[in-house]
Design a protein around this motif. Structure first.
Motif, PDB file in Angstrom:
ATOM      1  N   CYS A 279      45.143  47.096  39.695  1.00 45.55           N
ATOM      2  CA  CYS A 279      44.047  47.694  38.867  1.00 45.55           C
ATOM      3  C   CYS A 279      43.780  48.970  39.399  1.00 45.55           C
ATOM      4  CB  CYS A 279      42.767  46.833  39.115  1.00 45.55           C
ATOM      5  SG  CYS A 279      42.267  46.401  40.599  1.00 45.55           S
ATOM      6  N   PRO A 342      45.113  40.376  38.287  1.00 48.96           N
ATOM      7  CA  PRO A 342      44.063  40.798  37.513  1.00 48.96           C
ATOM      8  C   PRO A 342      44.073  40.313  36.171  1.00 48.96           C
ATOM      9  CG  PRO A 342      45.168  42.616  38.474  1.00 48.96           C
ATOM     10  CD  PRO A 342      45.911  41.506  39.023  1.00 48.96           C
ATOM     11  N   SER A 346      41.147  38.409  34.752  1.00 51.39           N
ATOM     12  CA  SER A 346      40.590  38.850  33.561  1.00 51.39           C
ATOM     13  C   SER A 346      40.473  37.860  32.246  1.00 51.39           C
ATOM     14  CB  SER A 346      40.866  40.226  33.119  1.00 51.39           C
ATOM     15  OG  SER A 346      42.384  40.161  32.660  1.00 51.39           O
ATOM     16  N   VAL A 349      38.014  35.316  33.139  1.00 54.22           N
ATOM     17  CA  VAL A 349      36.748  35.681  33.298  1.00 54.22           C
ATOM     18  C   VAL A 349      36.226  35.505  31.510  1.00 54.22           C
ATOM     19  CG1 VAL A 349      34.958  37.666  33.066  1.00 54.22           C
ATOM     20  CG2 VAL A 349      36.747  37.178  35.249  1.00 54.22           C
ATOM     21  N   THR A 407      30.089  40.003  30.899  1.00 58.12           N
ATOM     22  CA  THR A 407      31.589  39.950  31.509  1.00 58.12           C
ATOM     23  C   THR A 407      31.709  41.192  32.365  1.00 58.12           C
ATOM     24  OG1 THR A 407      32.539  38.880  29.528  1.00 58.12           O
ATOM     25  CG2 THR A 407      33.880  40.406  30.442  1.00 58.12           C
ATOM     26  N   THR A 408      30.861  42.299  32.090  1.00 59.05           N
ATOM     27  CA  THR A 408      30.901  43.753  32.591  1.00 59.05           C
ATOM     28  C   THR A 408      30.614  43.333  34.175  1.00 59.05           C
ATOM     29  OG1 THR A 408      30.909  45.040  30.773  1.00 59.05           O
ATOM     30  CG2 THR A 408      30.040  46.022  32.908  1.00 59.05           C
ATOM     31  N   CYS A 411      33.348  41.349  36.129  1.00 63.12           N
ATOM     32  CA  CYS A 411      34.656  42.053  36.570  1.00 63.12           C
ATOM     33  C   CYS A 411      34.234  43.029  37.463  1.00 63.12           C
ATOM     34  CB  CYS A 411      34.846  42.712  35.282  1.00 63.12           C
ATOM     35  SG  CYS A 411      35.855  41.581  34.095  1.00 63.12           S
ATOM     36  N   ARG A 412      32.942  43.722  37.485  1.00 69.80           N
ATOM     37  CA  ARG A 412      32.756  44.813  38.548  1.00 69.80           C
ATOM     38  C   ARG A 412      32.441  44.322  39.599  1.00 69.80           C
ATOM     39  NH1 ARG A 412      29.094  49.422  34.912  1.00 69.80           N
ATOM     40  NH2 ARG A 412      30.567  50.005  33.571  1.00 69.80           N
ATOM     41  N   LEU A 416      37.054  44.803  39.514  1.00 72.43           N
ATOM     42  CA  LEU A 416      38.028  45.192  38.228  1.00 72.43           C
ATOM     43  C   LEU A 416      37.040  46.156  37.556  1.00 72.43           C
ATOM     44  CD1 LEU A 416      39.179  41.698  36.987  1.00 72.43           C
ATOM     45  CD2 LEU A 416      40.774  43.321  38.059  1.00 72.43           C
ATOM     46  N   CYS A 418      35.647  48.011  34.587  1.00 76.04           N
ATOM     47  CA  CYS A 418      35.271  47.313  33.162  1.00 76.04           C
ATOM     48  C   CYS A 418      34.217  48.146  32.599  1.00 76.04           C
ATOM     49  CB  CYS A 418      34.681  45.997  33.588  1.00 76.04           C
ATOM     50  SG  CYS A 418      34.502  44.747  32.168  1.00 76.04           S
ATOM     51  N   ASN A 466      34.879  43.918  25.713  1.00 73.20           N
ATOM     52  CA  ASN A 466      35.287  44.603  26.949  1.00 73.20           C
ATOM     53  C   ASN A 466      36.583  45.389  27.214  1.00 73.20           C
ATOM     54  OD1 ASN A 466      33.308  42.449  27.518  1.00 73.20           O
ATOM     55  ND2 ASN A 466      32.877  44.010  29.266  1.00 73.20           N
ATOM     56  N   VAL A 468      38.942  46.407  30.523  1.00 71.87           N
ATOM     57  CA  VAL A 468      39.349  46.108  31.828  1.00 71.87           C
ATOM     58  C   VAL A 468      40.673  47.091  32.418  1.00 71.87           C
ATOM     59  CG1 VAL A 468      39.825  44.404  33.944  1.00 71.87           C
ATOM     60  CG2 VAL A 468      38.581  44.022  31.847  1.00 71.87           C
TER      61      VAL A 468
END
Length: 834
Positions: A279, A342, A346, A349, A407-408, A411-412, A416, A418, A466, A468
């Motif tokens: 990533c 990832p 992802s 997620v 989701t943001t 991931c953050r 990741l 995003c 989203n 990623v």
């Protein structure tokens, strides 16, 4: 006192009261003799003949112990709600007596670790993880919690080991161990044991564990430990392993292993700053937005009117990282190896943020009835949602922008990169044809929509997903790092579950719809053609309309400036050309045909006919900035662009309420205009006025209506042919914004006053009112009920909240909900200094 009781009595422990020696284990790392909050002290139920653990009791349970406790609590709550009798607890099996241990005099001759300094402040600053609340000493639920070490893979961390005597490689056999999970194994990548290099010259490969001695003073040894760039993310146990000579029961020589375990785990995350991580993002300035920014916004509305809703992502807040790791472990059913990838993380997620297949975070609801939960429009951040999920399971309710913003956050938190992305005029292709089809049948002289062959294609005013950032080493054509679409909103199943992506944006742009994952579905959302069919009596289809430009407008995200989103559209960052070539260009048509040719349900006759040219141009206009409660002027312009006079048989205007998913209610406003004629080049305007009394009690959430203008044109002369015209716009009434007044700067510990206000634009009171808020840097309050707001008055309320954390831009988001105008919101940012 016997040697046995010397080492295993709860009152007599080796060295000091802070330490515990336990001789147990089954060789695989099972700690079955530990109690809920530490090592067993008076009994051992299983053990290895030559493995010993010692060290301070853990400050918090291992993650699998916490998750078992959470599951038990959730089950207890469910059972209580259902009024069920709880099954009696099984009898505790008798504990197995521990074996006699090595005499204290012999243990005293060997090297033992007494302490480990994790250099949390130095390491977290280097790894850009110092914003996580858990990396600081803090008070949680009235208890002081010690700082935890959070780092990123593909980089090194500094540790200082303190022994009971000077360490010497020649005299001592010393190793380090990182293990993950309840049953760690080297073959699964969850147990890694390695030696310390003292030369200072060895360089470790990017995908291997290693340790280098950088300093040695007295009993202290300072190390640099290299973490592989492809290691599994999660909460790793760290041991200092010493090996010495001993004897078994028969007196034969054997190796004795003793593990000193630190009190807390080392949390390892993805590392987009590392070139060897999948990533990796070269643009470090962009990572200030896509990893480190915990505030932002999401665009909503329609292709004609769009505005941001402010959002608190809060990925660094207390408990969020713990919840993010817990979420993906739950999704993978405790299989840890996929948590190094990832792509798989992802995708998981996107599956676990919705609760459609499992105990994910959010339950979706588009019915308008949220009596047993909370309206999706009332949320202003992810933190309360995630914290509620941890306490009580799936949260009610969410819609697409809520799914995306959560989701943001997840991931953050995991490392990741995003961002939240909004697509206006977003299509939903239900049959994998890569085009949007609507069917009509002629009834009572007019084409009326019908449900044909189970088709349920639709066009949403907007949809939010989203992106990623990662490399796709699993795809031959798209191995380079780039943005990948994932979507947590449960729309269609993918491989049997409600998830979507990751899919390369570059594959979507090229119309390569067989690319993993779900490329065809996402392509249709942004670049499908809309086709209207008339079903004839014999079952054949006649094409009525072919629209190449309706789908996929103003694809938007927040400008990557690392700050807060403003009230206007100046912070909008347009991504439309990332998803498709310029509309109407030869390249764009080639992309559409690529998608058409690779559709799973190909419709070869859809593109066979040419589009009919219209002799009369039809244009629909209206006020795009009409405040709810105001009057809206609607105009239809008809212009004859031919060189022959035309007759307008009729012109009609129809208005109906719509949800943002495209679902349309009953028409509540109709206006017809009689016959007229149009000379060559002539233009006529047909005007109507929509009053508040016409629409106020008909609106649904998002306050959107569909305005449809229709007409029928005939050509004068012996040959009498007629053509029908139709224009449809989605219009959203503007709602008042909350004005937030507060100081520009405050200090940690200050009680800061916020004043929120807005004007009620209606001629009637606002009822069933409540206020909610979420912030970064302040102590949030729970949702507060409010009194009714009288007609045409100003609502005003003061709040005082303590500043608890230093932040350069501390965002405070407010939401006001009422029956008449849901989703009134506002935000302010304030600088908090320590």
């Amino acid at each position: 006192m016997s040697l046995y009781s010397c080492f295993f009595s709860s009152n007599n422990r080796y060295s000091s009261s802070r330490y515990t020696y336990t001789g147990y284990g089954n060789g695989s790392g099972n700690r079955s003799s530990r109690r809920r909050f530490g090592f067993a002290r008076s009994s051992v139920t299983s053990y290895d003949d030559n493995t010993y653990f010692y060290g301070r009791n853990r400050r918090r349970p291992h993650y699998w112990e916490r998750e078992r406790e959470r599951r038990n609590n959730l089950n207890r709550n469910r059972n209580n709600r259902r009024n069920r009798r709880r099954s009696p607890s099984p009898e505790t099996p008798p504990s197995r007596p521990p074996k006699p241990v090595i005499p204290k005099e012999e243990l005293a001759k060997e090297l033992h670790c007494k302490d480990v300094d994790l250099h949390i402040e130095t390491n977290t600053k280097k790894h850009r993880t110092d914003d996580y609340d858990c990396t600081k000493k803090r008070k949680v639920n009235g208890k002081v919690e010690e700082a935890e070490l959070v780092v990123r893979r593909g980089d090194s961390i500094k540790m200082t080991l303190t022994f009971d005597r000077p360490y010497s490689k020649e005299k001592n056999d010393l190793k380090l161990c990182f293990s993950l999970g309840e049953n760690p194994l080297p073959s699964k990548g969850t147990k890694n044991v390695f030696e310390i290099d003292e030369s200072g010259k060895k360089s470790f490969k990017s995908h291997e564990w290693g340790a280098t001695l950088v300093d040695k003073k007295g009993n202290d040894a300072t190390l640099l430990i290299s973490i592989p760039a492809n290691c599994i993310i999660g909460e790793w146990n760290f041991y200092v392993v010493t090996v010495s000579e001993g004897k078994d029961k028969q007196g034969n020589p054997q190796k004795i292993t003793k593990n000193f375990e630190i009190e807390d785990d080392v949390i390892i995350l993805f590392n987009p700053w590392c070139k060897d991580d999948e990533c990796y993002m070269k643009d470090e300035a962009a990572l200030d937005e896509y990893i480190l920014n915990d505030i932002g916004g999401v665009w909503r509305g329609n292709a004609y009117q769009y505005s941001p809703k402010h959002w608190n992502f809060g990925q660094f807040e207390e408990g969020i990282l713990d919840a993010a790791l817990q979420l993906i472990r739950l999704g993978f059913n405790s299989k840890l190896r996929p948590m190094s990838d990832p792509v798989k993380v992802s995708r998981m997620v996107a599956k676990m943020v919705n609760a459609s297949d499992d105990n994910g975070i959010l339950v979706g609801n588009w019915s308008g009835d949220y009596a047993d939960g909370k309206s999706p429009t009332s949320w202003v951040g992810s933190v309360k949602i995630i914290q509620q999920w941890q306490k009580s399971g799936p949260v009610k309710y969410g819609q697409c922008w809520v799914f995306s913003c959560v989701t943001t956050t997840i991931c953050r938190a995991l490392g990741l990169p995003c961002r939240t992305v909004t697509n206006f005029s977003s299509a939903h292709d239900s049959d994998q044809s890569n085009c949007i089809e609507k069917y009509f049948m002629k009834q009572n002289g007019a084409d009326e929509p019908i449900n044909y062959d189970g088709s349920s294609d639709s066009v949403w005013n907007f949809h939010v997903w989203n992106e990623v950032w990662m490399a796709r080493n699993d795809l031959f054509d798209f191995t380079d790092p780039g943005w990948q679409v994932i979507d947590a909103t449960p729309q269609e199943t993918s491989e049997g579950v409600y998830t979507c992506g990751p899919c390369p944006v570059t594959a979507i742009r090229k119309g390569m719809c067989r690319t993993n994952y779900d490329c065809g579905f996402i392509f249709s959302e942004v670049n499908a053609d809309e086709i209207h069919w008339r079903v004839l009596p014999d079952g054949s289809l006649e094409r009525l309309k072919f629209d190449k430009k309706k789908i996929g407008k103003y694809i938007s995200t927040k400008k990557p400036d690392g700050g807060c989103v403003g009230y206007g559209n100046s912070d909008r960052f347009d991504l439309t050309l990332d998803y498709k070539p310029p509309e109407g260009s030869a390249e764009e048509r080639e992309t559409v045909m690529n998608a058409h040719n690779t559709a799973f349900q190909r419709k070869p006759f859809a593109y066979a006919e040419k589009e009919n040219e219209k002799a009369v141009k039809f244009q629909l206009t209206h006020n795009d900035n009409c405040m709810i409660g105001g009057k809206m002027v609607i105009e239809v312009k008809a212009k004859n662009e031919s060189n022959v006079e035309r007759d307008l048989k009729y012109v009609g205007i129809f208005v109906a309420p719509t949800s943002y998913t495209g679902a349309r209610g009953d028409t509540f406003f109709k206006k017809y205009f009689g016959k007229s004629s149009l000379k060559p080049g002539e233009e006529k305007v047909f005007k109507s006025l929509l009053d508040p009394e016409d629409y106020l009690d008909k609106l649904v959430e998002q306050a959107s209506v569909s305005i449809v203008a229709v007409g029928k044109v005939a050509r004068k002369g012996n040959l009498y042919t007629a053509e029908k015209m139709k224009k449809e716009h989605q219009v959203r009434f503007r709602r008042p914004d909350i004005k937030v007044e507060c100081p520009k700067e405050a200090h940690v510990g200050d009680n800061v006053k916020f004043v929120i206000s807005f004007d009620n634009p209606l001629e009637k009171a606002l009822t069933c009112c409540s206020v909610s808020m979420e912030s970064v840097g302040f102590t949030d309050f729970d949702d507060a009920p409010e009194v009714d707001v009288p007609p045409k008055t100003t609502y005003r309320r003061e709040f005082t909240m303590p500043a608890v954390k230093a932040k350069k831009n501390a965002a405070v988001n407010f939401s006001f909900e009422c029956k008449e105008i849901p989703d009134i919101s506002g935000t302010a940012t304030i600088r908090i200094v320590s």
